[in-house]
Design a protein around this motif. Structure first.
Motif, PDB file in Angstrom:
ATOM      1  N   ALA A  95      38.859  47.173  39.136  1.00 62.92           N
ATOM      2  CA  ALA A  95      38.006  46.539  38.131  1.00 62.92           C
ATOM      3  C   ALA A  95      38.664  45.281  37.583  1.00 62.92           C
ATOM      4  O   ALA A  95      37.995  44.266  37.344  1.00 62.92           O
ATOM      5  N   ARG A  96      39.984  45.320  37.374  1.00 66.46           N
ATOM      6  CA  ARG A  96      40.678  44.127  36.889  1.00 66.46           C
ATOM      7  C   ARG A  96      40.648  43.006  37.922  1.00 66.46           C
ATOM      8  O   ARG A  96      40.464  41.830  37.589  1.00 66.46           O
ATOM      9  N   LEU A  97      40.856  43.358  39.197  1.00 69.97           N
ATOM     10  CA  LEU A  97      40.786  42.342  40.248  1.00 69.97           C
ATOM     11  C   LEU A  97      39.396  41.724  40.301  1.00 69.97           C
ATOM     12  O   LEU A  97      39.250  40.501  40.474  1.00 69.97           O
ATOM     13  N   LEU A  98      38.373  42.548  40.150  1.00 64.48           N
ATOM     14  CA  LEU A  98      37.009  42.028  40.140  1.00 64.48           C
ATOM     15  C   LEU A  98      36.795  41.118  38.940  1.00 64.48           C
ATOM     16  O   LEU A  98      36.132  40.078  39.032  1.00 64.48           O
ATOM     17  N   GLY A  99      37.380  41.491  37.787  1.00 61.49           N
ATOM     18  CA  GLY A  99      37.270  40.640  36.613  1.00 61.49           C
ATOM     19  C   GLY A  99      37.893  39.278  36.835  1.00 61.49           C
ATOM     20  O   GLY A  99      37.327  38.245  36.447  1.00 61.49           O
ATOM     21  N   ALA A 100      39.078  39.260  37.473  1.00 58.93           N
ATOM     22  CA  ALA A 100      39.728  37.984  37.764  1.00 58.93           C
ATOM     23  C   ALA A 100      38.897  37.160  38.736  1.00 58.93           C
ATOM     24  O   ALA A 100      38.732  35.933  38.565  1.00 58.93           O
ATOM     25  N   GLU A 101      38.347  37.800  39.727  1.00 54.81           N
ATOM     26  CA  GLU A 101      37.500  37.113  40.701  1.00 54.81           C
ATOM     27  C   GLU A 101      36.260  36.540  40.018  1.00 54.81           C
ATOM     28  O   GLU A 101      35.853  35.400  40.285  1.00 54.81           O
ATOM     29  N   LEU A 102      35.680  37.324  39.141  1.00 51.47           N
ATOM     30  CA  LEU A 102      34.485  36.901  38.408  1.00 51.47           C
ATOM     31  C   LEU A 102      34.778  35.658  37.578  1.00 51.47           C
ATOM     32  O   LEU A 102      34.007  34.681  37.606  1.00 51.47           O
ATOM     33  N   GLU A 103      35.877  35.686  36.832  1.00 47.42           N
ATOM     34  CA  GLU A 103      36.179  34.558  35.951  1.00 47.42           C
ATOM     35  C   GLU A 103      36.563  33.312  36.727  1.00 47.42           C
ATOM     36  O   GLU A 103      36.253  32.188  36.300  1.00 47.42           O
TER      37      GLU A 103
END
Length: 489
Positions: free
Chosen positions: A336-344
């Protein structure tokens, strides 16, 4: 339950084709696949599949299936393809292809590991070399054309026909499929790798049952794995009979596995309409009453689909829902954190991306506290810092990674960007050249190395004598490789 290799009946040693020749053949084929538009270097999925594959290779070594010579000479590399078909394949020289369609449908990590174990055993048992010997020493060019044609067949039968209309090529395609004896051997050897590698052997049976069910309900050729790996009643029964009666039941899918399956479905590029449906799914009536695993997969697909649709608000909303569901599960929370970084990063907010990465446990390193140890964090952090103009600190972590992963073209490109930002154009050009070497595009690499020589001759800020010497040495080495590559064509 370890069984020595000598206790297993083998089908021959493929001695008519040396391991070096097979590796060169594989290098030539893989160079073309790197250029395929469907090839995808997704750090998250690549790491997940690689983490399943590596223990299988270690188990093959421990059981004597993998000789030291073969381990040293072969690549043991996995390529991902965006293809929606449920397929995986082995290529000469220790290369393996995995379609996102396969990752999207497997129910557990053990099922995916069973496919990888099967394909790995095709390579350790030298089945490709044996096929060439059995078919009268087909030339590498014909074999390469046949394999590329077979890959095209999974995308478009018409394209495959176009690739293989010439003379003998159509007949050669029929020789790609491993014999039933080879399939049974890959089953047996692969099954033996599962438990030593830390996977439930029942994954083999579960995957076979899933493929057989698909065979009953699909008559349109949408499951190419069934075509290239024909499942017989005997093979299925053999796998069932090998499961001990007191075996531990197959574990259910982990949240991380469900998230990776969702990621594969989104990255297969199903289309804008499908992405929109996935974004809207968590808003359906009754969604909250679904089992937690289903909600996790849906939230992940919604967030990533919103990223594909360039809708950061919807992506952030879905990510918040996902974070609430995965609390307490370390592996899922990391994803989820990796996805958050990708999203931002996609939204253009590099500081927000860095905040997600700072919270990752994978950043801890005793020698370099700020250096990510895992590839997804390494590449995401580099891209975020490049956008803030402060990527100098990533030079050492990238160089450390490349010292043990010299074939990582994406990391070389990232290092080139970091050096360029630091005002080191000569080093940046060399990194760009090394990225081409990693893709076996020696002609492009030679061009970049020569560009580096020209830059060094002009002096000025680029006047780094040590770097210029390295470029000269590497240019000579790659020119030799290019000469060999051209001769083999």
């Amino acid at each position: 339950m370890a069984i020595a290799q000598s206790a297993l009946p083998m089908m021959g040693d493929g001695a008519e084709m040396t391991s070096s020749a097979e590796r060169r053949l594989g290098d030539g084929i893989i160079r073309e696949l790197y250029r395929d538009p469907d090839y995808i270097d997704d750090a998250v999925l690549q790491e997940y599949v690689q983490q399943l594959f590596n223990p299988l290779v270690q188990a093959a070594r421990a059981r004597g299936e993998l000789s030291p010579e073969l381990e040293e000479r072969f690549a043991w590399a996995i390529l991902l393809g965006r293809d929606r078909t449920v397929n995986a394949f082995a290529l000469p020289g220790g290369y393996f292809g995995v379609h996102l369609g396969l990752i999207a449908v497997v129910g557990t990590r053990d099922e995916l590991a069973s496919v990888l174990a099967h394909e790995l055993s095709h390579v350790t048992q030298r089945h490709i070399a044996r096929l060439m010997a059995q078919q009268g020493r087909q030339t590498p060019l014909m074999l390469g054309a046949m394999i590329l044609g077979a890959l095209a067949a999974s995308k478009s039968p018409g394209a495959a026909q176009a690739l293989m209309v010439g003379g003998q090529a159509l007949a050669v395609q029929n020789q790609l499929n491993f014999s039933r004896d080879m399939e049974r051997e890959a089953d047996r050897v692969g099954f033996g790798l599962m438990q030593p590698a830390g996977f439930a052997p029942q994954g083999f049976v579960a995957m076979f049952d899933k493929l057989q069910q698909a065979n009953r309900i699909n008559d349109n050729g949408s499951w190419p794995y069934l075509r290239s790996h024909p499942l017989t009643t005997q093979r299925i029964a053999d796998m069932h009979s090998r499961i001990p009666q007191d075996a531990t039941p197959l574990a259910s899918a982990s949240l991380e596995q469900l998230m990776m399956a969702a990621r594969a479905r989104v990255l297969m590029r199903p289309g804008v309409d499908t992405w929109r449906q996935w974004v809207a799914e968590p808003q359906d009536a009754g969604f909250a009453a679904r089992p937690r695993p289903q909600r996790v997969a849906a939230w992940y697909a919604a967030a990533l689909s919103a990223v594909q649709l360039a809708d950061p608000a919807a992506a952030r909303q879905a990510l918040r829902g996902l974070q609430g569901e995965v609390a307490g599960d370390a592996a899922a929370a990391r994803q989820a954190r990796l996805l958050g970084a990708e999203l931002e990063l996609a939204a253009g907010d590099a500081p927000a991306a860095l905040s997600y990465l700072e919270g990752s446990l994978a950043l801890a390193d005793a020698s370099q506290p700020d250096a990510p140890r895992r590839r997804p964090e390494l590449l995401l952090r580099t891209q975020a810092l490049l956008r803030t103009g402060s990527a100098a600190g990533m030079t050492a972590p990238l160089q450390t990674w490349l010292a043990t992963h010299p074939g990582d073209a994406t990391a070389w490109q990232a290092l080139a960007q970091v050096w360029q930002q630091q005002g080191q154009p000569l080093r940046a050009v060399r990194a760009e050249a090394e990225a081409q070497v990693a893709r076996y595009d020696y002609a492009a690499a030679v061009d970049r190395f020569k560009a580096g020589q020209d830059l060094a001759r002009r002096g000025g800020a680029a006047n780094d004598h040590i770097e210029a010497s390295i470029i000269d040495t590497r240019l000579r080495a790659v020119q030799s490789l290019l000469k060999e590559q051209t001769a083999e064509r």
